[in-house]
Write a protein that holds these residues in place. Structure first.
Motif, short mmCIF file in Angstrom:
data_model
loop_
_atom_site.label_atom_id
_atom_site.label_comp_id
_atom_site.label_asym_id
_atom_site.label_seq_id
_atom_site.Cartn_x
_atom_site.Cartn_y
_atom_site.Cartn_z
N TYR A 84 -1.51 9.75 9.32
CA TYR A 84 -1.66 8.34 8.96
C TYR A 84 -3.10 8.04 8.56
O TYR A 84 -3.36 7.28 7.64
N ALA A 88 -4.20 6.69 4.92
CA ALA A 88 -4.94 5.43 4.80
C ALA A 88 -6.21 5.62 4.01
O ALA A 88 -6.64 4.73 3.26
N ARG A 93 -5.38 0.99 3.37
CA ARG A 93 -4.90 0.64 4.70
C ARG A 93 -3.61 -0.17 4.66
O ARG A 93 -2.66 0.08 5.41
N LEU A 97 -0.13 0.86 6.56
CA LEU A 97 0.25 0.09 7.74
C LEU A 97 1.62 -0.56 7.55
O LEU A 97 2.45 -0.58 8.46
N LEU A 137 -4.27 2.80 12.78
CA LEU A 137 -4.51 1.96 11.61
C LEU A 137 -5.14 0.63 12.01
O LEU A 137 -5.97 0.08 11.28
N GLY A 412 -10.94 6.88 8.21
CA GLY A 412 -9.55 6.72 8.61
C GLY A 412 -9.01 7.93 9.33
O GLY A 412 -8.48 7.83 10.44
#
Length: 511
Positions: A84, A88, A93, A97, A137, A412
């Motif tokens: 993830y 991202a 993002r 998300l 996130l 991230g």
């Protein structure tokens, strides 16, 4: 204007940086509201489901495999955390998300409609795949919007949400299950998740920018998830389904090592790996990952036995034992709130973490002594609060330290990988605690055993767990001494999907 660093004793500034492109205080508050709903979505689900487990397996059958309803969720969510972060960094993002929340809600709907235990386990894994992105996130987006030097208060809210949900979740789970049915504990995620999506979509609209097309390292992602899952299965099945010295456990461990070897070789050869090897060239990131893994190994392993201690050793009811664990969470909330203000004024993150680990070490030592010598709640409850106070000083500061150290293009994946190691350490701690319990209270001990003797066995097992937790925390405390402390940036750095140069110097106006 040149960047300025906060000095000790300075008035605490608000969260709004002064550069013209920075979000306003109102915009930050709107984003944070949505992110807190996202966090509550995942945190409440875990504690609510734990409360409803007996009713679920009562309807679906398969009580001997009840733990897999939880294990499937944890395995799936932990294995995809680093992915993830990379997604991202590459795609932005907001869309990642949104995808995480949608996957979580899809799994929730499927779980609510499950008609058998295998279905429930599979659908919980799908739900976990979505849940794996919720916390990382959230931390990443907070890192994008709030300058590092002013981020402690916002990151502390993350720990506070989890602490509060751990208190409210069991109550909500019991009420919903009794008044409606266990199916509704999953369906209730839909209105909460929808509200989170609406708030986030609106609040993040201004901060979503088109991104350049980039290559996704799907083979690397597959190898990483497979290696992580194999390792977690060793922790989950070893000593429970299979003996630690059995052939299946050894084979699974060998598969985990082989997959890890293939993954490391792969990420060294591809141009944009799912987990950049450069992360592990940064001493701060390596030490931070080790500290959090050890800290949560001790905290989760020993903390698992608080309800067992209250019920089996002290003889209180299950509902009362839940109430007695409250000081732990109150301590987390209090220290998270105080920590944000202290960090804001001092501009330093290492002293608070050293203090937090020292406090946690002392708390575990007291709990081990109190358990072994049959001390009362007058000793145990303050020690639990001290443990919570220490815990609340560790994670937010370490997240800030890592986000401050890494280049924007890796923020991230770095934040998500840090959460991954923390979760991995916690799972290892739970597995180790199970081994201690199985060794101290063998399965041959039955109901015919003298009650006083049974209490003595459990008392010894739990005291041992607390003392082992203290030893692991001590290792974490030694490791953090090697953590570099770097000046906190005072300006907001744009996320890598904003079209700006990730290596451009950070500037801000004087606060």
């Amino acid at each position: 204007m040149t960047a300025t660093s906060p000095q000790p004793g300075d008035a605490a500034p608000d969260d709004t940086p002064t550069d013209p492109d920075a979000p306003t205080r109102a915009e930050i508050r709107a984003v944070v509201r949505g992110l807190m709903i996202v966090l509550a979505l995942g945190a409440l689900d875990q504690s609510i489901v734990a409360t409803a487990l007996p009713r679920i397996v009562g309807d679906l059958g398969g009580v001997t495999h009840m733990s897999w309803i939880v294990s499937a969720y944890v395995l799936a969510s932990t294995s995809v955390m680093p992915l993830y972060g990379k997604l991202a960094d590459q795609y932005g993002r907001k869309p990642v998300l949104t995808g995480s929340v949608l996957a979580f809600l899809l799994g929730s709907v499927l779980c609510g409609a499950a008609h058998s235990l295998p279905q429930m386990i599979l659908f919980r894994a799908i739900q976990g795949l979505g849940a794996g992105g919720l916390m990382p996130l959230t931390q990443i987006i907070i890192g994008d919007l709030v300058p590092v030097a002013r981020r402690g208060r916002r990151q502390g809210m993350v720990a506070s949400v989890f602490a509060l949900c751990s208190i409210l979740g069991p109550i909500a789970g019991g009420v919903v299950t009794d008044l409606l049915s266990w199916h509704w504990i999953f369906y209730l995620n839909l209105p909460i998740g929808t509200a989170a999506l609406l708030v986030i979509t609106r609040a993040l609209r201004r901060f979503h920018h088109p991104v350049r097309a980039r290559r996704i390292d799907y083979p690397g992602a597959l190898l990483m998830s497979a290696a992580t899952t194999a390792f977690l299965l060793v922790l989950t099945l070893g000593g429970v389904e299979w003996p630690w010295a059995s052939l299946p456990t050894a084979g699974l461990a060998a598969a985990a090592l082989l997959l890890l070897f293939l993954f490391v070789r792969h990420i060294r050869r591809v141009p944009e790996p799912v987990l950049p090897p450069g992360l592990f060239h940064d001493r701060l990131f390596v030490v931070a990952s080790l500290v959090l893994a050890l800290a949560f190994m001790g905290l989760m392993g020993a903390g698992l036995f608080f309800p067992l201690f209250f019920q089996r050793v002290m003889g209180v009811s299950p509902s009362h034992s839940g109430f007695l664990t409250g000081p732990l969470m109150i301590g987390v909330v209090v220290s998270s709130v105080i920590n944000g203000r202290v960090l804001l004024r001092s501009g330093r993150y290492k002293p608070a973490q050293i203090g937090g680990l020292t406090l946690a070490l002392a708390a575990f030592a007291i709990l081990g002594w109190a358990s072994a010598t049959a001390r009362g709640l007058g000793v145990i409850e303050p020690a639990m609060m001290a443990l919570g106070l220490g815990l609340g000083l560790i994670t937010p500061n370490m997240t800030i330290a890592v986000q401050n150290a890494l280049p924007v293009a890796h923020r991230g994946v770095g934040t998500a990988t840090l959460a991954f190691f923390r979760s991995l350490g916690g799972l290892a701690g739970v597995a180790g605690a199970g081994v201690i319990l199985a060794w101290s209270v063998p399965p041959s001990v039955g109901s015919g055993q003298d009650p006083a003797a049974m209490i003595a066995l459990y008392r010894h097992a739990i005291a041992t767990t607390f003392l082992v937790g203290a030893a692991v925390i001590a290792l974490s405390l030694v490791a953090i001494l090697f953590l570099p402390e770097r000046p906190l940036a005072t300006g907001r750095t744009p996320p890598p999907d904003s079209g700006t140069d990730p290596q451009a110097p950070r500037t801000s106006r004087s606060a």
